[in-house]
Design a protein around this motif. Structure first.
Motif, mmCIF file in Angstrom:
data_model
loop_
_atom_site.group_PDB
_atom_site.id
_atom_site.type_symbol
_atom_site.label_atom_id
_atom_site.label_comp_id
_atom_site.label_asym_id
_atom_site.label_seq_id
_atom_site.Cartn_x
_atom_site.Cartn_y
_atom_site.Cartn_z
ATOM 1 N N GLN A 133 0.814 -1.212 0.000
ATOM 2 C CA GLN A 133 0.000 0.000 0.000
ATOM 3 C C GLN A 133 0.854 1.272 0.000
ATOM 4 O O GLN A 133 0.337 2.383 0.138
ATOM 5 N N ALA A 134 2.160 1.096 -0.174
ATOM 6 C CA ALA A 134 3.052 2.251 -0.114
ATOM 7 C C ALA A 134 2.699 3.289 -1.169
ATOM 8 O O ALA A 134 2.714 4.500 -0.902
ATOM 9 N N VAL A 135 2.388 2.847 -2.373
ATOM 10 C CA VAL A 135 2.052 3.786 -3.438
ATOM 11 C C VAL A 135 0.736 4.493 -3.130
ATOM 12 O O VAL A 135 0.600 5.697 -3.377
ATOM 13 N N ASN A 136 -0.227 3.775 -2.560
ATOM 14 C CA ASN A 136 -1.492 4.411 -2.172
ATOM 15 C C ASN A 136 -1.249 5.556 -1.199
ATOM 16 O O ASN A 136 -1.837 6.636 -1.321
ATOM 17 N N HIS A 137 -0.368 5.328 -0.233
ATOM 18 C CA HIS A 137 -0.068 6.366 0.741
ATOM 19 C C HIS A 137 0.658 7.540 0.087
ATOM 20 O O HIS A 137 0.386 8.703 0.404
ATOM 21 N N ALA A 138 1.578 7.227 -0.805
ATOM 22 C CA ALA A 138 2.308 8.296 -1.497
ATOM 23 C C ALA A 138 1.344 9.151 -2.317
ATOM 24 O O ALA A 138 1.422 10.393 -2.289
ATOM 25 N N LEU A 139 0.442 8.516 -3.049
ATOM 26 C CA LEU A 139 -0.512 9.258 -3.873
ATOM 27 C C LEU A 139 -1.471 10.074 -3.006
ATOM 28 O O LEU A 139 -1.842 11.198 -3.367
ATOM 29 N N ALA A 140 -1.873 9.505 -1.864
ATOM 30 C CA ALA A 140 -2.753 10.247 -0.959
ATOM 31 C C ALA A 140 -2.041 11.482 -0.420
ATOM 32 O O ALA A 140 -2.635 12.563 -0.315
ATOM 33 N N THR A 141 -0.771 11.339 -0.087
ATOM 34 C CA THR A 141 0.010 12.469 0.415
ATOM 35 C C THR A 141 0.134 13.558 -0.650
ATOM 36 O O THR A 141 -0.010 14.753 -0.367
ATOM 37 N N LEU A 142 0.408 13.157 -1.886
ATOM 38 C CA LEU A 142 0.534 14.118 -2.977
ATOM 39 C C LEU A 142 -0.802 14.793 -3.280
ATOM 40 O O LEU A 142 -0.857 15.999 -3.552
ATOM 41 N N ALA A 143 -1.889 14.022 -3.232
ATOM 42 C CA ALA A 143 -3.214 14.600 -3.456
ATOM 43 C C ALA A 143 -3.544 15.623 -2.379
ATOM 44 O O ALA A 143 -4.070 16.708 -2.665
ATOM 45 N N ALA A 144 -3.219 15.280 -1.114
ATOM 46 C CA ALA A 144 -3.484 16.208 -0.013
ATOM 47 C C ALA A 144 -2.663 17.483 -0.169
ATOM 48 O O ALA A 144 -3.168 18.599 0.056
ATOM 49 N N ASP A 145 -1.418 17.341 -0.569
ATOM 50 C CA ASP A 145 -0.568 18.518 -0.746
ATOM 51 C C ASP A 145 -1.083 19.397 -1.878
ATOM 52 O O ASP A 145 -1.058 20.629 -1.778
ATOM 53 N N SER A 146 -1.551 18.773 -2.965
ATOM 54 C CA SER A 146 -2.083 19.578 -4.079
ATOM 55 C C SER A 146 -3.334 20.336 -3.651
ATOM 56 O O SER A 146 -3.522 21.495 -4.024
ATOM 57 N N ALA A 147 -4.176 19.686 -2.849
ATOM 58 C CA ALA A 147 -5.383 20.369 -2.362
ATOM 59 C C ALA A 147 -5.016 21.519 -1.439
ATOM 60 O O ALA A 147 -5.619 22.602 -1.494
ATOM 61 N N ASP A 148 -3.998 21.304 -0.593
ATOM 62 C CA ASP A 148 -3.542 22.380 0.287
ATOM 63 C C ASP A 148 -2.971 23.549 -0.519
ATOM 64 O O ASP A 148 -3.186 24.712 -0.176
#
Length: 202
Positions: A133-148
């Motif tokens: 699930q490492a990639v899922n977490h990485a993508l979630a982190t990037l998505a959150a940063d883009s929203a921020d």
């Protein structure tokens, strides 16, 4: 358009754009770029290069192995984040599918590190998730940063490089600067100087 082969990508890639040190999603969006001479590069074109990008940004452990399906998911999310950034810069409404894709990545997994507590180390925050699930977490982190980024104080600084054909994003840090790199700035100045000379001679 000719895409630079993997062996030359590192040499061809432009340095991080202004703001990339503050927002990983900005650097993520800029992992692809259009260059002069009808060329381009893509730092996520292959699983190995995508894995390297994630590891160097501390988004996955260095021993995580990526497959093409994961690299493709990264490229897909990057396209949606670029669409959101472009819409924010232009003041338009982004594609609904891009909003859905980023929200899906945001909610796929928890992005906050969990609290762990053990005798020798005491309390600490850990990213406790299975390797698969490492990639899922990485993508979630990037998505959150883009929203921020597009909803936070830096949103009004977001811009597209003003030196065609470059299509990278940046945060304007020096007045009206719209160049993502010294290379692009030099090219823009040279183009303006040529235009002035041509206009005078005409």
């Amino acid at each position: 358009m000719e895409e630079i082969v993997a062996a030359d990508i590192t040499q061809a890639a432009l340095p991080p754009a202004p703001g990339a040190d503050r927002h990983a999603s900005l650097d993520f969006a800029d992992t692809t770029a259009t260059l002069p001479g009808d060329q381009s590069y893509d730092l996520l074109a292959a699983p190995d290069s995508a894995m390297h990008w994630l590891a160097t940004h501390a988004l996955t452990p260095p021993d995580v192995r990526l497959y093409e399906v994961c690299a493709q998911r990264m490229r897909t999310l990057r396209g949606h984040i670029r669409a959101l950034f472009a819409a924010r810069v232009a003041g338009t409404t982004p594609p609904e599918q891009s909003l859905r894709a980023v929200n899906k990545a945001l909610t796929a997994v928890p992005t906050a590190p969990l609290l762990a507590w053990d005798g020798p180390q005491g309390p600490r925050r850990v990213h406790a998730h299975p390797t698969d699930q490492a990639v899922n977490h990485a993508l979630a982190t990037l998505a959150a940063d883009s929203a921020d980024l597009i909803t936070g104080p830096d949103a009004d600084l977001l811009a597209v490089c003003g030196s065609a054909p470059c299509d990278r994003f940046l945060l304007r840090t020096h007045g009206r600067r719209h160049w993502c790199s010294t290379r692009c700035g030099d090219r823009a100045r040279a183009a303006r100087a040529y235009a002035r000379r041509s206009g005078t001679s005409a």
